[in-house]
Write a protein that holds these residues in place. Structure first.
Motif, PDB file in Angstrom:
ATOM      1  N   LEU A  22       0.819  -1.203   0.000  1.00 36.45           N
ATOM      2  CA  LEU A  22       0.000   0.000   0.000  1.00 36.45           C
ATOM      3  C   LEU A  22       0.857   1.259   0.000  1.00 36.45           C
ATOM      4  CD1 LEU A  22      -2.930  -0.859   2.436  1.00 36.45           C
ATOM      5  CD2 LEU A  22      -2.669  -1.372   0.002  1.00 36.45           C
ATOM      6  N   HIS A  23       0.424   2.250  -0.773  1.00 33.51           N
ATOM      7  CA  HIS A  23       1.143   3.525  -0.871  1.00 33.51           C
ATOM      8  C   HIS A  23       0.117   4.577  -1.284  1.00 33.51           C
ATOM      9  CE1 HIS A  23       4.854   5.869  -2.611  1.00 33.51           C
ATOM     10  NE2 HIS A  23       4.120   6.593  -1.807  1.00 33.51           N
ATOM     11  N   ASP A  24      -0.380   5.330  -0.298  1.00 38.47           N
ATOM     12  CA  ASP A  24      -1.416   6.324  -0.560  1.00 38.47           C
ATOM     13  C   ASP A  24      -1.405   7.322   0.598  1.00 38.47           C
ATOM     14  OD1 ASP A  24      -3.846   7.599  -1.530  1.00 38.47           O
ATOM     15  OD2 ASP A  24      -4.276   5.698  -2.556  1.00 38.47           O
ATOM     16  N   ILE A  25      -2.366   8.224   0.610  1.00 36.50           N
ATOM     17  CA  ILE A  25      -2.422   9.182   1.711  1.00 36.50           C
ATOM     18  C   ILE A  25      -2.721   8.431   3.007  1.00 36.50           C
ATOM     19  CG2 ILE A  25      -3.108  11.073   0.179  1.00 36.50           C
ATOM     20  CD1 ILE A  25      -5.967  10.750   1.274  1.00 36.50           C
ATOM     21  N   PRO A  26      -2.278   8.961   4.153  1.00 30.75           N
ATOM     22  CA  PRO A  26      -2.420   8.235   5.418  1.00 30.75           C
ATOM     23  C   PRO A  26      -3.833   7.753   5.718  1.00 30.75           C
ATOM     24  CG  PRO A  26      -0.927  10.071   5.718  1.00 30.75           C
ATOM     25  CD  PRO A  26      -1.487  10.198   4.327  1.00 30.75           C
ATOM     26  N   ASN A  27      -4.840   8.576   5.492  1.00 27.06           N
ATOM     27  CA  ASN A  27      -6.200   8.181   5.844  1.00 27.06           C
ATOM     28  C   ASN A  27      -6.688   7.004   5.008  1.00 27.06           C
ATOM     29  OD1 ASN A  27      -8.715   8.784   7.403  1.00 27.06           O
ATOM     30  ND2 ASN A  27      -9.535   9.033   5.341  1.00 27.06           N
ATOM     31  N   GLU A  86       4.173   9.266   8.396  1.00 29.17           N
ATOM     32  CA  GLU A  86       2.774   9.447   8.781  1.00 29.17           C
ATOM     33  C   GLU A  86       1.893   8.358   8.174  1.00 29.17           C
ATOM     34  OE1 GLU A  86       1.564  11.467  11.127  1.00 29.17           O
ATOM     35  OE2 GLU A  86       3.711  11.861  11.437  1.00 29.17           O
ATOM     36  N   MET A  87       2.170   8.006   6.930  1.00 32.62           N
ATOM     37  CA  MET A  87       1.415   6.926   6.301  1.00 32.62           C
ATOM     38  C   MET A  87       1.662   5.606   7.007  1.00 32.62           C
ATOM     39  SD  MET A  87       1.752   5.135   2.581  1.00 32.62           S
ATOM     40  CE  MET A  87       2.930   3.990   3.355  1.00 32.62           C
ATOM     41  N   MET A  88       2.918   5.316   7.345  1.00 32.81           N
ATOM     42  CA  MET A  88       3.231   4.052   8.013  1.00 32.81           C
ATOM     43  C   MET A  88       2.599   3.975   9.391  1.00 32.81           C
ATOM     44  SD  MET A  88       7.078   2.972   6.780  1.00 32.81           S
ATOM     45  CE  MET A  88       7.950   4.540   6.971  1.00 32.81           C
ATOM     46  N   ALA A 134      -0.145   5.467  10.262  1.00 30.44           N
ATOM     47  CA  ALA A 134      -1.575   5.287  10.013  1.00 30.44           C
ATOM     48  C   ALA A 134      -1.878   3.829   9.671  1.00 30.44           C
ATOM     49  CB  ALA A 134      -2.030   6.202   8.887  1.00 30.44           C
ATOM     50  N   ALA A 135      -0.977   3.189   8.916  1.00 30.53           N
ATOM     51  CA  ALA A 135      -1.154   1.784   8.563  1.00 30.53           C
ATOM     52  C   ALA A 135      -1.173   0.909   9.811  1.00 30.53           C
ATOM     53  CB  ALA A 135      -0.040   1.341   7.620  1.00 30.53           C
ATOM     54  N   ARG A 136      -0.251   1.155  10.706  1.00 29.81           N
ATOM     55  CA  ARG A 136      -0.210   0.365  11.943  1.00 29.81           C
ATOM     56  C   ARG A 136      -1.470   0.594  12.775  1.00 29.81           C
ATOM     57  NH1 ARG A 136       4.295  -0.950  16.538  1.00 29.81           N
ATOM     58  NH2 ARG A 136       2.791  -1.337  18.187  1.00 29.81           N
ATOM     59  N   LYS A 137      -1.901   1.850  12.864  1.00 31.62           N
ATOM     60  CA  LYS A 137      -3.104   2.154  13.630  1.00 31.62           C
ATOM     61  C   LYS A 137      -4.311   1.425  13.057  1.00 31.62           C
ATOM     62  CE  LYS A 137      -5.961   6.042  15.212  1.00 31.62           C
ATOM     63  NZ  LYS A 137      -6.200   7.511  15.123  1.00 31.62           N
ATOM     64  N   GLY A 138      -4.413   1.412  11.723  1.00 30.29           N
ATOM     65  CA  GLY A 138      -5.520   0.706  11.096  1.00 30.29           C
ATOM     66  C   GLY A 138      -5.511  -0.781  11.396  1.00 30.29           C
ATOM     67  N   VAL A 148      18.788   1.690   3.842  1.00 28.58           N
ATOM     68  CA  VAL A 148      18.996   1.794   5.287  1.00 28.58           C
ATOM     69  C   VAL A 148      18.167   2.944   5.862  1.00 28.58           C
ATOM     70  CG1 VAL A 148      20.683   2.326   7.100  1.00 28.58           C
ATOM     71  CG2 VAL A 148      21.257   0.689   5.294  1.00 28.58           C
ATOM     72  N   HIS A 149      18.105   4.055   5.144  1.00 25.82           N
ATOM     73  CA  HIS A 149      17.274   5.179   5.596  1.00 25.82           C
ATOM     74  C   HIS A 149      15.808   4.767   5.697  1.00 25.82           C
ATOM     75  CE1 HIS A 149      15.440   9.123   5.938  1.00 25.82           C
ATOM     76  NE2 HIS A 149      14.762   8.894   4.826  1.00 25.82           N
ATOM     77  N   TYR A 150      15.314   4.088   4.676  1.00 26.84           N
ATOM     78  CA  TYR A 150      13.936   3.617   4.718  1.00 26.84           C
ATOM     79  C   TYR A 150      13.715   2.662   5.898  1.00 26.84           C
ATOM     80  CZ  TYR A 150      12.338   5.483   0.186  1.00 26.84           C
ATOM     81  OH  TYR A 150      11.922   6.296  -0.848  1.00 26.84           O
ATOM     82  N   ALA A 151      14.685   1.799   6.157  1.00 26.16           N
ATOM     83  CA  ALA A 151      14.562   0.872   7.285  1.00 26.16           C
ATOM     84  C   ALA A 151      14.490   1.623   8.614  1.00 26.16           C
ATOM     85  CB  ALA A 151      15.743  -0.102   7.294  1.00 26.16           C
ATOM     86  N   GLN A 152      15.291   2.649   8.749  1.00 24.64           N
ATOM     87  CA  GLN A 152      15.302   3.418   9.996  1.00 24.64           C
ATOM     88  C   GLN A 152      13.985   4.152  10.226  1.00 24.64           C
ATOM     89  OE1 GLN A 152      19.155   5.438   9.101  1.00 24.64           O
ATOM     90  NE2 GLN A 152      19.728   4.796  11.160  1.00 24.64           N
ATOM     91  N   ILE A 153      13.429   4.788   9.188  1.00 22.74           N
ATOM     92  CA  ILE A 153      12.161   5.494   9.403  1.00 22.74           C
ATOM     93  C   ILE A 153      11.006   4.508   9.561  1.00 22.74           C
ATOM     94  CG2 ILE A 153      12.962   7.567   8.209  1.00 22.74           C
ATOM     95  CD1 ILE A 153      11.078   6.824   5.879  1.00 22.74           C
TER      96      ILE A 153
END
Length: 235
Positions: free
Chosen positions: A62-67, A93-95, A97-101, A143-148
């Motif tokens: 998934l790759h879209d706006i957080p909501n 913020e999207m990630m 939101a994904a976890r919250k969902g 590595v940057h993506y992994a850290q965030i």
């Protein structure tokens, strides 16, 4: 014993039924359901595979706006999959939101594991720099993506096994590194560019491996699966 995740990249349910007929009925598999089959058969394919006793990695990236991602993950959580994913490029913020969902939609206290795609294993550094205009090295970007991803509260990433060592040096010990692009020595690389063998992935420290064509296109799928499973577990 660790199970390689089998990528069920088939056109329809009938093809999956024919493939699974090569396996003992009581063999509990870990399978990947990706976009091709999910968009053909819908959520029912997940329900059916679960009814057969298999664990499922729902690979929709998934790759879209957080909501939107939040709402989608609430629905995915109700399917009872073991793991699912997003694109880390969607941002923190999207990630989150994904976890919250997933947490709000889960039917039990144990939500599905959530991981993020760093760079696809079909992407070379040259392509990343030219097509995406990311002017770091590929490994720095991954590595940057992994850290965030970790900072966003996710469980791990999808990455090449070639990048696991560097990711592990910058994240917690339990951070998942799921690695596709796994090919036994005798297998064709296909459209993958950053690939390793099951044994190499084990040595490097991959948490999970995903194997597709070396099993699904084999003339003897179950035997190929057992061979890769044995190599993956270093037996």
């Amino acid at each position: 014993m660790n199970r390689p995740i089998i990528a069920l990249d088939f056109k329809n349910k009938t093809e999956i039924e024919n493939f699974l007929a090569h396996f003992p009925q009581d063999e509990q598999l870990y399978v990947k359901v990706g976009m091709e089959i999910f968009y053909k058969e819908g959520p029912q394919i997940v329900t059916w595979l679960k009814s057969l006793g298999h664990d499922i990695f729902l690979d929709l990236k998934l790759h879209d706006i957080p909501n939107t991602v939040y709402s989608a993950m609430k629905n995915i959580a109700g399917l009872g999959v073991a793991m699912t994913n997003v694109h880390a490029a969607g941002g923190m913020e999207m990630m989150k939101a994904a976890r919250k969902g997933l947490e709000e939609g889960s039917l039990s206290a144990n939500r599905p594991r959530l991981i993020a795609v760093t760079q696809l294993t079909s992407t070379s550094e040259t392509e990343m720099q030219h097509d995406q205009m990311i002017q770091t090295s590929l490994i720095e970007n991954v590595v940057h993506y992994a850290q965030i991803t970790e900072q966003s509260g996710l469980d791990g990433v999808v990455c090449s096994a070639l990048e696991v060592k560097e990711i592990r040096a910058m994240t917690q010990a339990d951070f998942i590194c799921l690695t596709p692009g796994i090919r036994p020595l005798e297998s064709a690389v296909g459209d993958q560019k950053r690939v390793v063998t099951p044994a190499k992935a084990k040595t490097i420290g991959s948490t999970y491996i995903v194997v597709g064509r070396p099993i699904t296109q084999s003339k003897t799928p179950y035997q190929s699966y057992l061979k890769i499973k044995k190599e993956w577990n270093d037996e």
